[in-house]
Design a protein around this motif. Structure first.
Motif, PDB file in Angstrom:
ATOM      1  N   ASP A 128      36.207 -31.497 -31.224  1.00  0.00           N
ATOM      2  CA  ASP A 128      37.568 -30.979 -31.400  1.00  0.00           C
ATOM      3  C   ASP A 128      38.515 -31.603 -30.380  1.00  0.00           C
ATOM      4  OD1 ASP A 128      36.488 -29.371 -33.349  1.00  0.00           O
ATOM      5  OD2 ASP A 128      36.490 -27.534 -32.149  1.00  0.00           O
ATOM      6  N   LEU A 129      38.046 -31.766 -29.158  1.00  0.00           N
ATOM      7  CA  LEU A 129      38.882 -32.356 -28.108  1.00  0.00           C
ATOM      8  C   LEU A 129      39.242 -33.798 -28.448  1.00  0.00           C
ATOM      9  CD1 LEU A 129      40.265 -32.272 -25.370  1.00  0.00           C
ATOM     10  CD2 LEU A 129      38.074 -32.830 -24.295  1.00  0.00           C
ATOM     11  N   GLU A 130      38.324 -34.539 -29.018  1.00  0.00           N
ATOM     12  CA  GLU A 130      38.609 -35.931 -29.379  1.00  0.00           C
ATOM     13  C   GLU A 130      39.681 -36.014 -30.468  1.00  0.00           C
ATOM     14  OE1 GLU A 130      34.412 -38.213 -28.330  1.00  0.00           O
ATOM     15  OE2 GLU A 130      34.547 -37.044 -30.193  1.00  0.00           O
ATOM     16  N   VAL A 131      39.607 -35.111 -31.431  1.00  0.00           N
ATOM     17  CA  VAL A 131      40.641 -35.097 -32.479  1.00  0.00           C
ATOM     18  C   VAL A 131      41.991 -34.771 -31.865  1.00  0.00           C
ATOM     19  CG1 VAL A 131      41.389 -34.047 -34.643  1.00  0.00           C
ATOM     20  CG2 VAL A 131      38.944 -34.380 -34.203  1.00  0.00           C
ATOM     21  N   ASN A 132      42.042 -33.738 -31.037  1.00  0.00           N
ATOM     22  CA  ASN A 132      43.295 -33.377 -30.372  1.00  0.00           C
ATOM     23  C   ASN A 132      43.843 -34.533 -29.548  1.00  0.00           C
ATOM     24  OD1 ASN A 132      44.242 -30.751 -30.990  1.00  0.00           O
ATOM     25  ND2 ASN A 132      42.637 -29.807 -29.763  1.00  0.00           N
ATOM     26  N   THR A 133      42.975 -35.163 -28.764  1.00  0.00           N
ATOM     27  CA  THR A 133      43.406 -36.225 -27.859  1.00  0.00           C
ATOM     28  C   THR A 133      44.008 -37.404 -28.618  1.00  0.00           C
ATOM     29  OG1 THR A 133      41.713 -35.614 -26.225  1.00  0.00           O
ATOM     30  CG2 THR A 133      42.643 -37.820 -26.047  1.00  0.00           C
ATOM     31  N   LEU A 134      43.399 -37.786 -29.729  1.00  0.00           N
ATOM     32  CA  LEU A 134      43.923 -38.898 -30.514  1.00  0.00           C
ATOM     33  C   LEU A 134      45.296 -38.554 -31.093  1.00  0.00           C
ATOM     34  CD1 LEU A 134      43.632 -41.695 -31.675  1.00  0.00           C
ATOM     35  CD2 LEU A 134      42.264 -40.747 -33.545  1.00  0.00           C
ATOM     36  N   VAL A 135      45.452 -37.342 -31.593  1.00  0.00           N
ATOM     37  CA  VAL A 135      46.757 -36.935 -32.135  1.00  0.00           C
ATOM     38  C   VAL A 135      47.789 -36.872 -31.013  1.00  0.00           C
ATOM     39  CG1 VAL A 135      48.037 -35.131 -33.339  1.00  0.00           C
ATOM     40  CG2 VAL A 135      45.706 -35.674 -34.044  1.00  0.00           C
ATOM     41  N   TRP A 136      47.414 -36.351 -29.856  1.00  0.00           N
ATOM     42  CA  TRP A 136      48.354 -36.286 -28.729  1.00  0.00           C
ATOM     43  C   TRP A 136      48.865 -37.679 -28.363  1.00  0.00           C
ATOM     44  CZ3 TRP A 136      44.703 -32.797 -25.321  1.00  0.00           C
ATOM     45  CH2 TRP A 136      44.697 -31.493 -25.849  1.00  0.00           C
ATOM     46  N   LYS A 137      47.969 -38.637 -28.311  1.00  0.00           N
ATOM     47  CA  LYS A 137      48.386 -39.999 -27.972  1.00  0.00           C
ATOM     48  C   LYS A 137      49.360 -40.555 -29.010  1.00  0.00           C
ATOM     49  CE  LYS A 137      45.284 -42.931 -26.608  1.00  0.00           C
ATOM     50  NZ  LYS A 137      44.044 -43.736 -26.459  1.00  0.00           N
ATOM     51  N   CYS A 138      49.100 -40.265 -30.277  1.00  0.00           N
ATOM     52  CA  CYS A 138      49.980 -40.766 -31.337  1.00  0.00           C
ATOM     53  C   CYS A 138      51.331 -40.057 -31.314  1.00  0.00           C
ATOM     54  CB  CYS A 138      49.316 -40.587 -32.696  1.00  0.00           C
ATOM     55  SG  CYS A 138      47.854 -41.636 -32.935  1.00  0.00           S
ATOM     56  N   LEU A 139      51.359 -38.810 -30.879  1.00  0.00           N
ATOM     57  CA  LEU A 139      52.628 -38.099 -30.757  1.00  0.00           C
ATOM     58  C   LEU A 139      53.462 -38.606 -29.587  1.00  0.00           C
ATOM     59  CD1 LEU A 139      51.418 -34.446 -31.470  1.00  0.00           C
ATOM     60  CD2 LEU A 139      53.081 -35.729 -32.837  1.00  0.00           C
ATOM     61  N   GLY A 140      52.832 -39.335 -28.671  1.00  0.00           N
ATOM     62  CA  GLY A 140      53.561 -39.916 -27.544  1.00  0.00           C
ATOM     63  C   GLY A 140      53.205 -39.368 -26.183  1.00  0.00           C
ATOM     64  N   TYR A 141      52.288 -38.403 -26.106  1.00  0.00           N
ATOM     65  CA  TYR A 141      51.854 -37.909 -24.799  1.00  0.00           C
ATOM     66  C   TYR A 141      51.011 -38.987 -24.111  1.00  0.00           C
ATOM     67  CZ  TYR A 141      53.071 -33.303 -26.724  1.00  0.00           C
ATOM     68  OH  TYR A 141      53.732 -32.248 -27.295  1.00  0.00           O
ATOM     69  N   ARG A 142      51.196 -39.146 -22.806  1.00  0.00           N
ATOM     70  CA  ARG A 142      50.434 -40.127 -22.044  1.00  0.00           C
ATOM     71  C   ARG A 142      49.747 -39.427 -20.869  1.00  0.00           C
ATOM     72  NH1 ARG A 142      50.889 -42.033 -26.070  1.00  0.00           N
ATOM     73  NH2 ARG A 142      52.043 -43.890 -26.745  1.00  0.00           N
ATOM     74  N   PHE A 143      48.468 -39.751 -20.704  1.00  0.00           N
ATOM     75  CA  PHE A 143      47.670 -39.073 -19.682  1.00  0.00           C
ATOM     76  C   PHE A 143      47.906 -39.686 -18.315  1.00  0.00           C
ATOM     77  CE2 PHE A 143      43.559 -38.455 -17.412  1.00  0.00           C
ATOM     78  CZ  PHE A 143      43.641 -37.078 -17.283  1.00  0.00           C
ATOM     79  N   ASN A 144      48.129 -38.830 -17.324  1.00  0.00           N
ATOM     80  CA  ASN A 144      48.323 -39.251 -15.944  1.00  0.00           C
ATOM     81  C   ASN A 144      47.069 -38.878 -15.162  1.00  0.00           C
ATOM     82  OD1 ASN A 144      49.026 -39.336 -13.133  1.00  0.00           O
ATOM     83  ND2 ASN A 144      51.189 -39.250 -13.689  1.00  0.00           N
ATOM     84  N   GLU A 145      46.282 -39.893 -14.781  1.00  0.00           N
ATOM     85  CA  GLU A 145      45.016 -39.630 -14.089  1.00  0.00           C
ATOM     86  C   GLU A 145      45.219 -38.996 -12.724  1.00  0.00           C
ATOM     87  OE1 GLU A 145      41.501 -42.485 -15.111  1.00  0.00           O
ATOM     88  OE2 GLU A 145      43.270 -43.725 -14.674  1.00  0.00           O
ATOM     89  N   GLU A 146      46.279 -39.372 -12.031  1.00  0.00           N
ATOM     90  CA  GLU A 146      46.496 -38.865 -10.679  1.00  0.00           C
ATOM     91  C   GLU A 146      46.780 -37.366 -10.677  1.00  0.00           C
ATOM     92  OE1 GLU A 146      49.533 -41.098  -8.775  1.00  0.00           O
ATOM     93  OE2 GLU A 146      48.398 -42.977  -8.766  1.00  0.00           O
ATOM     94  N   THR A 147      47.599 -36.932 -11.610  1.00  0.00           N
ATOM     95  CA  THR A 147      47.957 -35.507 -11.653  1.00  0.00           C
ATOM     96  C   THR A 147      47.094 -34.713 -12.630  1.00  0.00           C
ATOM     97  OG1 THR A 147      49.631 -35.910 -13.359  1.00  0.00           O
ATOM     98  CG2 THR A 147      50.342 -36.060 -11.066  1.00  0.00           C
ATOM     99  N   GLU A 148      46.238 -35.414 -13.368  1.00  0.00           N
ATOM    100  CA  GLU A 148      45.429 -34.784 -14.416  1.00  0.00           C
ATOM    101  C   GLU A 148      46.313 -33.933 -15.337  1.00  0.00           C
ATOM    102  OE1 GLU A 148      42.158 -32.636 -12.645  1.00  0.00           O
ATOM    103  OE2 GLU A 148      40.833 -34.352 -12.927  1.00  0.00           O
TER     104      GLU A 148
END
Length: 282
Positions: A128-148
């Protein structure tokens, strides 16, 4: 003496009639409702935009099985997934560790959006997390490793206004009480509404050649329904939005509207304004 005998006879007769009345089924004071048999529907469903249901950070759970393995009596209820209840699960849970190609970092890639990936989503071969993560990336959210954390800088403007943080579109906790699941349901419905009419059947069009025939009614769960809807949106994104900036998409939309207006004006000039402009129902 005769009067007393007559009275006794009438009393005995009335008692006998009353007893007989209670034994007649037609005069029963309680009625048992008739029970009509329920016939199970076994129809294939190809998802695009419908969900009337108000109904991972680990290897795939026992719930993540192929849709062909559903028991004859219907799917077993999904059990709550405890790791997803961790507030940091969306930024620390494992993604891309198995056969599902995905990185939490950076924008989406064309490889992550392939039809094979979409097939894995609907067949529950991704978390489920992988599906969410892929959609989030396509919506334009970008992950910040430093701030998690997930940065909404590149998110589509209207979506960012409503969802400054990426919403759970699947229901990763798999708890379907109103207070827990309703936000997941509403965000999934908002995603579905953003798909244009012409792209509502993308899932069927692109996955049928790979052998996926859709779900049967008897095997549906909220999890499967939402996965299919996310996959359908991802295909729409890949075909219509991927690789364009917001400004470029706005220009494409403007040109499309102008072309449609020009075609309509031409039609009216040729056929007249009162000509039948019937369109097939969607």
């Amino acid at each position: 003496m005769i009067s007393t005998s007559k009275t006794t006879f009438l009393l005995a007769l009335s008692i006998h009639c009353a007893a007989s009345f209670r034994t007649v089924p037609h005069f029963s004071t309680t009625r048992t409702p008739s029970i009509r048999p329920i016939h199970r529907i076994s129809k294939q469903v190809h998802f695009a935009s419908t969900e009337n249901d108000d109904k991972i950070s680990s290897p795939k759970s026992s719930d993540d099985c192929s849709c062909d393995d559903t028991p004859a009596g219907g799917p077993a209820p999904l059990q709550p997934f405890l790791p997803a209840m961790d507030p940091k699960y969306s930024v620390r849970g494992p993604v891309g560790d198995g056969n599902f190609l995905l990185s939490r970092n950076g924008p989406p890639t064309i490889e992550e959006l392939s039809n094979d990936q979409m097939l894995k989503i609907v067949k529950l071969e991704s978390s489920d997390l992988e599906v969410n993560t892929l959609v989030w990336k396509c919506l334009g959210y970008r992950f910040n490793e430093e701030t998690e954390s997930w940065d909404p800088t590149d998110v589509f403007p209207k979506w960012k206004e409503k969802y400054p943080s990426p919403p759970d579109l699947i229901g990763m906790q798999r708890v379907y009480s109103r207070e827990v699941d309703q936000p997941c349901l509403r965000s999934n419905q908002a995603l579905v509404r953003s798909i244009p009419v012409d792209n509502k059947q993308s899932l069927k069009e692109h996955l049928k050649p790979l052998g996926w025939k859709g779900y049967q009614y008897r095997e549906l769960t909220p999890n499967k329904t939402r996965r299919a809807q996310c996959a359908n949106w991802l295909i729409f994104y890949r075909e219509e939005l991927f690789g364009y900036t917001v400004e470029e998409l706005r220009e494409r939309r403007r040109l499309k509207k102008e072309a449609e207006a020009e075609a309509e004006a031409k039609r009216i000039a040729e056929e007249g304004e009162d000509a039948d402009n019937w369109k097939p129902p969607v």
